[in-house]
Design an enzyme around this catalytic site. Structure first.
Site, PDB file in Angstrom:
ATOM      1  N   GLY A 193       1.174 -47.452  36.691  1.00 12.21           N
ATOM      2  CA  GLY A 193       1.863 -47.444  35.397  1.00 12.21           C
ATOM      3  C   GLY A 193       3.151 -48.237  35.358  1.00 12.21           C
ATOM      4  N   CYS A 199     -23.410 -43.495  14.383  1.00  5.83           N
ATOM      5  CA  CYS A 199     -23.650 -44.929  14.289  1.00  5.83           C
ATOM      6  C   CYS A 199     -24.894 -45.175  13.432  1.00  5.83           C
ATOM      7  CB  CYS A 199     -23.865 -45.522  15.676  1.00  5.83           C
ATOM      8  SG  CYS A 199     -24.484 -47.215  15.647  1.00  5.83           S
ATOM      9  N   CYS A 223     -27.717 -47.133  15.995  1.00  2.00           N
ATOM     10  CA  CYS A 223     -28.364 -46.483  17.136  1.00  2.00           C
ATOM     11  C   CYS A 223     -28.310 -44.962  17.048  1.00  2.00           C
ATOM     12  CB  CYS A 223     -27.764 -46.964  18.451  1.00  2.00           C
ATOM     13  SG  CYS A 223     -26.163 -46.230  18.810  1.00  2.00           S
ATOM     14  N   CYS A 237     -21.378 -48.693  16.156  1.00  2.00           N
ATOM     15  CA  CYS A 237     -20.633 -48.709  17.414  1.00  2.00           C
ATOM     16  C   CYS A 237     -19.866 -50.021  17.529  1.00  2.00           C
ATOM     17  CB  CYS A 237     -21.583 -48.656  18.612  1.00  2.00           C
ATOM     18  SG  CYS A 237     -22.603 -47.189  18.706  1.00  2.00           S
ATOM     19  N   CYS A 283     -24.681 -50.348  21.963  1.00  2.00           N
ATOM     20  CA  CYS A 283     -25.481 -50.028  20.785  1.00  2.00           C
ATOM     21  C   CYS A 283     -26.857 -50.696  20.904  1.00  2.00           C
ATOM     22  CB  CYS A 283     -24.744 -50.496  19.533  1.00  2.00           C
ATOM     23  SG  CYS A 283     -25.401 -49.854  17.991  1.00  2.00           S
TER      24      CYS A 283
HETATM   25 ZN    ZN Z   1     -24.591 -47.682  17.890  1.00  2.00          ZN
END
Ligand code: ZN
Lengths: 208, 390, 288
Positions: C34, C244, C247, C271, C277
């Site tokens: 970090g 989505c 999909c 997506c 996807c």
């Molecule tokens: Zn998707």
């Protein structure tokens, strides 16, 4: 697609492959990586006449150039600037030999170098990244062995690793290396077969 | 559909590249030759070189051609080429005193050792368009050569000595009018911002390197702001010189200085207001600012010199009144690089639809919060009204 | 393979010294999870702000044996991803892929792939603004001081004000996190949805900010905690019932886009990870 670049030279190839092993080992303390075969041989000998650990030297050198400084030690002694191997290292990399307290990269040719950890730069709160990166050569690293127990970033729960040819006091010195996060040295242990173990300053080490 | 969701981005990128290549020549005019650009678009070439940080006039001419005259794009092309070159060695320090001057002026003294030399300057030109330039042909080239020879002869320069002049700052330093060069930690080589990260506070050599490759317009705006009122710059031009500067390196074996060539360059030094540090043991002197750039780049070097002196004074704590943005070293150095600034501003052309979707989600929640608060507020008002007996 | 005369450039474009510097800085970044490590950041043939930081990391770590995937907005075919992939491929000749599972290095802008990444993979993130403190302290010299002292009070005040004004932690992407209980870190403009993927991950994450000249890292199995308040906990963009349209995935990061059809078109939510996807759609078609 036309490739407009030359393929890497053997040395460049070693440097990039070795880096991936170093990066992986430092990101996953306890994981024992395997360095590729070194791209050169016939190094000037150590003071006792034995050759240095070539793969450890090669991996260490892969990170050195004219913008950084280095120091190296045999036993509990830092080797002088005019020592043949020091000159060979400087000539090969253009890196500057420097006082251990100011050096960016240290190479300890054997485990008794662990007594020298206290000489090294641990960085500052403003620039903790300026601390020394240390390579330590040792006889053998045993994956999943039982010398050290490790905890911290890069380790899912705990990890253990075995180290052969390292005295109990030296193990204790590794566990007690300078590391007061975010300050501290970062350590790579490399054995004669090119096995590699990374111990960043974030790792909590316990001698088993 | 958008330029992301379309499958076949590879295809689109390739076609875009071809279109750009076509458009330059679609007008049907004769393609420009590089020497034409180098000779006749001198300032475009200079700017590509100093902002691109590479002295290579013919390559710069190529960059100007390829960028179709866009100064930032031309500089970007040169930078991207320079970065692939190995840094063989650092030159020996070059002094402006060694410059073979085509022009040198001072605004601080009427007469200076060696004299003022106006040289090729547009400063006093009346800016009227010259329609004759539209009809130039090869006869103009011959006429220009003849006129130049006549001008040089009329100037009757002293053989051997002309072109090299003492520097006005040398005299001022002798007279203790200006500060000595600020002490810097001793380094074997100057800071190189292409090799070391530019972190703050930074050494002056890093500041000068960053400014000498910065965008001319950005330096100009900031220097102007400081002189106009958002700052404390009070510059006087001590000397501006333009000409040819020999570059030397140390022979790698013998260490002997060897001249490897000369570069066309402009240099400016400005004096600024008394250096009035109260806790300083030395008597007050003027502060000095330094500017340097490849080619004839007078606006750039003057802007740079003004900013250099403002930043030095800011570090020394000797600025008076409003310091303004020009006195903030980080602000100046991090926002004036044309390649970085243009890259980031234009990166907003890249698709941001993931972050925008995330922003929309935050907006939805903020709206819900607003609606809830409004209805709570409404209830409170209703309560207040019903409980109130007028 | 082309003629030798066409091979003007070094393998992976950068010269070996540039790669070495970045490699050294990457090791320190891993040892300091970090923490922002300054690096020189070379000029590149692509514009600053267009992925030069991520690109320099990729070019410094890539070997001829790697398989590379480049995405922008989660999409391999995004124009900028295409362009970066083209540059890396032309200067290295490495194999490229769109399949997350097949890649050894993935360079990305704004997303972490939906498919879980493994221990043998590295994710390289392109970072526009490296320091999360810029919202409260734009001066780098002072911000570096604040990081050195873990002095993040101003940041908490900033977060609190956003809760009061907007009823939520107003930061949409680039959500600030605390890494390894020490350093405040910018997550780059990944959506909040991707932030939990940084915590105790199997994969090493490397971050490169080219214009800002900073490198940082989150090693695997590292604690990454988003800044949050007890009464205003960190929440992702997830909405119950989201789905989505292509999909059918119910747990992915979705973006809206316009689809033309014979009726003039409609807005559709799918997506953002296009390869994921497509993989799901292909699997469904294969089993159907
Ligand atoms: Zn998707």
């Amino acid at each position: 697609m036309t490739i407009v670049a030359t393929p890497p030279t053997p040395l460049e190839r070693f440097n990039s492959l070795a880096f991936r092993v170093l990066l992986d080992c430092l990101a996953r303390p306890g994981k024992v990586g395997r360095l590729p075969p070194p791209p050169f041989a016939d190094l000037p000998p150590l003071p006792d006449g034995t050759p240095p650990n070539t793969v450890a030297v090669a991996a260490w050198l892969s990170l050195l150039d004219q913008t950084v400084s280095f120091a190296h030690a045999v036993g509990a002694e830092w080797l002088p600037v005019d020592y043949p191997l020091t000159r060979w290292l400087a000539l090969r990399t253009n890196a500057r030999p420097a006082d251990p307290s100011a050096t960016d990269f240290a190479l300890l040719h054997d485990p008794s170098g662990t007594t020298l950890f206290g000489d090294l730069n641990i960085g500052s709160l403003l620039e903790p990244e300026r601390s020394c990166t240390v390579f330590l050569s040792l006889p053998e690293i045993v994956p999943n062995g039982a010398a050290l127990r490790l905890r911290g970033p890069g380790i899912a729960t705990t990890a253990t690793v075995g180290l052969r040819g390292v005295a109990p006091t030296e193990l204790a010195a590794i566990a007690a290396r300078p590391s007061q996060f975010p300050l501290g040295i970062d350590l790579f242990l490399i054995d004669q077969q090119g096995r590699c173990l990374g111990l960043p300053r974030t790792t909590q080490i316990e001698v088993i | 559909m958008g330029y992301v969701a379309v499958r076949g981005g590879s295809e689109a990128v390739a076609r875009a590249e071809e279109l750009v290549a076509c458009l330059r020549l679609l007008g049907g005019s004769t393609p420009l030759q590089l020497p034409q650009i180098r000779d006749q678009l001198r300032h475009a070439v200079s700017r590509a070189m100093h902002e691109g940080a590479l002295y290579a006039p013919l390559l710069a001419a190529l960059a100007v051609k390829q960028a179709e005259g866009d100064s930032i794009e031309a500089a970007f092309l040169l930078r991207a080429y320079r970065t692939t070159l190995p840094r063989a060695m650092a030159s020996l320090p070059v002094s402006g005193r060694e410059m073979f001057c085509l022009r040198r002026i001072s605004a601080s003294f009427k007469d200076i050792p060696g004299g003022q030399m106006l040289g090729p300057a547009t400063d006093y030109l009346i800016r009227l368009l010259q329609p004759a330039l539209a009809h130039e042909d090869v006869r103009a080239v011959i006429a220009a050569a003849e006129r130049y020879t006549a001008l040089v002869e009329a100037g009757s320069p002293q053989p051997g000595a002309w072109g090299r002049f003492p520097k006005v700052t040398e005299y001022m330093r002798q007279e203790q009018m200006i500060v000595n060069v600020p002490a810097e930690p001793v380094r074997e080589e100057p800071f190189d911002i292409t090799r070391e990260p530019l972190t703050f506070p930074c050494p002056r050599s890093a500041r000068l390197q960053a400014m000498t490759q910065a965008d001319t317009g950005s330096l100009m705006s900031l220097a102007y702001s400081s002189t106009r009122g958002y700052g404390d710059a009070h510059p006087t031009l001590v000397e501006l010189r333009y000409g040819y500067l020999p570059v030397q390196v140390a022979h790698p074996l013998t260490g002997e200085p060897i001249t490897i060539g000369e570069i066309e360059a402009t240099e400016a030094e400005i004096a600024s207001k008394a250096h009035s540090v109260t806790n300083h043991a030395e008597p007050p002197r003027f502060n000095v600012g330094y500017g340097f750039a490849f080619g004839q780049s007078e606006l750039k070097v003057m802007s740079m010199a003004i900013l250099d002196s403002v930043l030095t004074q800011a570090r020394a704590g000797s600025l008076a009144g409003e310091s303004g943005p020009a006195a903030n070293e980080e602000f100046v150095l991090l926002h004036t690089d044309g390649i970085e600034a243009s890259g980031f501003v234009t990166h907003y052309k890249l698709p941001h639809y993931v972050t925008f979707a995330a922003d929309l989600s935050v907006l939805d929640r903020a709206r819900e919060h607003h609606t809830q608060r409004q209805s709570r507020l409404g209830q409170l008002v209703d309560q207040a009204i019903t409980s109130d007996s007028f | 393979m082309s003629e030798a005369s066409d091979q003007l450039y070094n393998f992976a474009l950068l010269d070996e010294d540039a790669k070495r510097e970045i490699r050294r800085k990457l090791l320190k970044a891993v040892a300091l999870p970090g923490h922002l490590v300054p690096f020189a950041s070379r000029d590149l043939p692509i514009a600053r702000g267009w992925g030069t930081g991520g690109l320099q990391i990729t070019l410094s770590i890539v070997t001829p044996a790697d398989t590379l995937k480049v995405i922008d907005q989660g999409d391999d075919e995004s124009v900028n991803a295409v362009n970066l992939r083209r540059l890396i491929n032309r200067t290295t000749g490495v194999t490229t892929t769109t399949d997350t599972a097949a890649a050894t290095i993935i360079q990305t802008r704004h997303r972490i792939p939906e498919e879980p990444m493994r221990a043998d993979q590295i994710l390289v993130l392109q970072v526009p603004m490296a320091d999360p403190l810029r919202w409260v302290e734009p001066n780098l010299e002072r911000a570096t001081m604040m990081h050195s002292e873990a002095d993040y009070g101003k940041m908490w005040v900033y977060m609190y004000e956003s809760v009061v004004r907007a009823g939520d932690l107003r930061i949409a992407s680039q959500y600030p996190v605390i890494v390894n209980r020490r350093y405040l870190m910018d997550t780059t403009p990944i959506p909040r949805w991707d932030v939990p993927k940084l915590h105790m991950a199997d994969t090493l994450y490397l971050f490169g900010a080219g214009r800002e000249k900073r490198i940082y890292a989150v090693p695997p199995y590292t604690i990454v905690e988003p800044l949050q308040f007890e009464d205003y906990p960190f929440r992702t963009e997830y909405r119950p019932g989201q789905r989505c349209a292509r999909c059918g995935a119910e747990h992915t990061f979705l973006t809206e886009h316009f689809v033309s059809d014979s009726n003039g078109g409609r807005w559709e939510t799918t997506c953002s990870d296009a390869a994921y996807c497509a993989k799901r759609v292909a699997q469904m078609e294969a089993t159907a």
